[in-house]
Design a protein around this motif. Sequence first.
Motif, short mmCIF file in Angstrom:
data_model
loop_
_atom_site.label_atom_id
_atom_site.label_comp_id
_atom_site.label_asym_id
_atom_site.label_seq_id
_atom_site.Cartn_x
_atom_site.Cartn_y
_atom_site.Cartn_z
N GLU A 271 0.79 -1.16 -0.62
CA GLU A 271 0.36 -0.39 0.36
C GLU A 271 1.21 1.51 -0.14
O GLU A 271 0.67 1.98 -0.84
CB GLU A 271 -1.21 0.08 1.46
CG GLU A 271 -1.83 -1.21 1.15
CD GLU A 271 -2.04 -1.54 2.56
OE1 GLU A 271 -2.83 -0.56 2.75
OE2 GLU A 271 -2.93 -2.03 2.78
N ALA B 50 1.45 4.56 -3.36
CA ALA B 50 0.88 5.53 -2.74
C ALA B 50 2.11 6.25 -2.82
O ALA B 50 2.49 7.45 -3.61
CB ALA B 50 1.11 5.52 -1.38
N TRP C 213 2.64 6.19 -6.58
CA TRP C 213 1.05 7.43 -7.79
C TRP C 213 2.03 9.49 -7.70
O TRP C 213 1.13 9.96 -8.19
CB TRP C 213 -0.01 7.31 -6.58
CG TRP C 213 -0.94 8.53 -6.38
CD1 TRP C 213 -1.35 9.32 -6.03
CD2 TRP C 213 -1.81 9.00 -8.24
NE1 TRP C 213 -2.36 10.45 -6.97
CE2 TRP C 213 -2.61 9.40 -8.05
CE3 TRP C 213 -1.87 7.87 -9.17
CZ2 TRP C 213 -3.48 10.30 -8.95
CZ3 TRP C 213 -3.23 8.44 -9.98
CH2 TRP C 213 -3.60 9.07 -9.54
N GLN D 174 -2.58 4.95 -12.02
CA GLN D 174 -2.79 4.46 -11.16
C GLN D 174 -1.27 2.98 -11.16
O GLN D 174 -1.67 2.03 -12.45
CB GLN D 174 -4.09 3.78 -12.20
CG GLN D 174 -5.05 2.69 -10.63
CD GLN D 174 -5.54 3.36 -10.11
OE1 GLN D 174 -5.99 4.87 -10.40
NE2 GLN D 174 -5.91 2.75 -8.52
N SER E 293 -3.86 -6.22 -6.76
CA SER E 293 -4.16 -5.05 -5.41
C SER E 293 -4.21 -3.58 -6.59
O SER E 293 -3.11 -3.40 -7.69
CB SER E 293 -2.76 -4.59 -4.35
OG SER E 293 -3.37 -6.61 -4.15
N THR E 294 -4.89 -2.57 -6.31
CA THR E 294 -4.72 -1.24 -6.29
C THR E 294 -4.71 -0.13 -4.94
O THR E 294 -5.76 -0.97 -3.98
CB THR E 294 -4.78 -0.73 -7.37
OG1 THR E 294 -4.89 -0.02 -8.24
CG2 THR E 294 -6.80 -0.45 -7.58
N LEU E 295 -5.06 1.09 -5.63
CA LEU E 295 -5.47 1.57 -4.32
C LEU E 295 -5.96 2.86 -5.81
O LEU E 295 -6.17 2.76 -6.55
CB LEU E 295 -4.66 3.16 -4.17
CG LEU E 295 -3.16 2.88 -3.24
CD1 LEU E 295 -2.60 3.46 -3.10
CD2 LEU E 295 -4.12 2.08 -1.85
N ASP F 44 -7.72 6.77 -1.91
CA ASP F 44 -6.42 6.49 -0.70
C ASP F 44 -6.63 5.20 0.07
O ASP F 44 -6.28 4.36 0.81
CB ASP F 44 -6.24 7.46 0.74
CG ASP F 44 -7.03 7.41 0.70
OD1 ASP F 44 -8.93 7.21 0.23
OD2 ASP F 44 -7.12 8.39 2.38
N GLN F 45 -7.89 3.68 -0.69
CA GLN F 45 -8.58 3.11 0.00
C GLN F 45 -7.60 1.89 -1.09
O GLN F 45 -7.42 1.58 -1.97
CB GLN F 45 -9.44 2.96 0.19
CG GLN F 45 -10.87 3.76 0.67
CD GLN F 45 -10.20 3.86 1.92
OE1 GLN F 45 -10.42 2.89 2.31
NE2 GLN F 45 -9.83 5.21 2.30
N PRO F 46 -7.39 0.95 -0.22
CA PRO F 46 -6.25 0.19 -0.52
C PRO F 46 -7.81 -1.45 -0.97
O PRO F 46 -8.45 -1.77 -0.51
CB PRO F 46 -5.76 -0.96 0.09
CG PRO F 46 -6.29 -0.16 1.36
CD PRO F 46 -6.83 1.16 1.27
#
Length: 305
Positions: free
Chosen positions: A207, A211, A214, A220, A231-233, A236-238
């Motif tokens: 995470e 971040a 980014w 992204q 996985s991604t953000l 600001d949410q994982p």
Amino acid sequence: MRQPRIAVVGSLNMDLVVTAPRMPQAGETLTGESIHTISGGKGANQAVACARLGAQVDMIGAVGDDAFGRSLLSELEANGVSTEAVARLSNTPTGIASILHTAEDNSIVIVPGANGCVTASLVEAAAERIRQADVLLVQLEIPLDAVEASLRIARANWVRTILNPAPARSLPDSILYLADYFTPNETEFAFFREASGLAPASDSDWEQALAGWWQRYGHQVILTRGREGASTLIGDQPVTVAAPAVQAVDTTGAGDCLNGAFGFGLASGWSLEQALAFAVKSASLSVTRFGAQAGMPTLREVEEA
């Protein structure tokens, strides 16, 4: 539903696949179990993945004027991919990938051949196909000037771009800033973080790593994690989309399937999370069959899984 349109700029290889009981140790000779010639190349694989899901796909690249090249083009066309923008080069062999496949994993050696002749001017000659696309997919098995030209054409025409940074190699910021989506696996992402001078992160710290990326590049990251999914953000949410449990037969084209299916979802107007879930599900299906392109599922197969 409107048919999504996708342009793929990348490699076309003939995969020479040797199946063996295990990986040989240094200096060791093993007796293999079989050999197959299979249409491949990350660009062609992703093009087939998109087309089998139902997209209108333009492939941009190059092959040699030889038996391998003719076979690759025939296979693409049989899967519904337009090959009008694939150059046929005389005196240059078609690219090949020598793949050693075992039940647990695979190792790959690539000889670029005609893929090394994919220039910025070749891409610019096919610029209209990129301009008309909803999404551009590009990888790193072709020269970087062609990668950058593709991304610049797309950016100038508001076409969303997916940069699949494989195989990992040093990239200038001028390329990284042009991507809308960056899709490394965990090993590749560690390479690019180090190359960019970002603080390394542990596997459990993805995470923080996403971040930081980014903040540096403004795009992204879709971090592909094999059996763990992707996985991604989002904001600001994982978000992690878990991969369904399957019996893997051949993992060779899994990453290409994920990228193609993700591009299909975005080109279809789906949300990021919906496109990512679809991509993980598609990639999980692809590993249950032998062969990178032969393993790419259709839209109906994904929906029914």
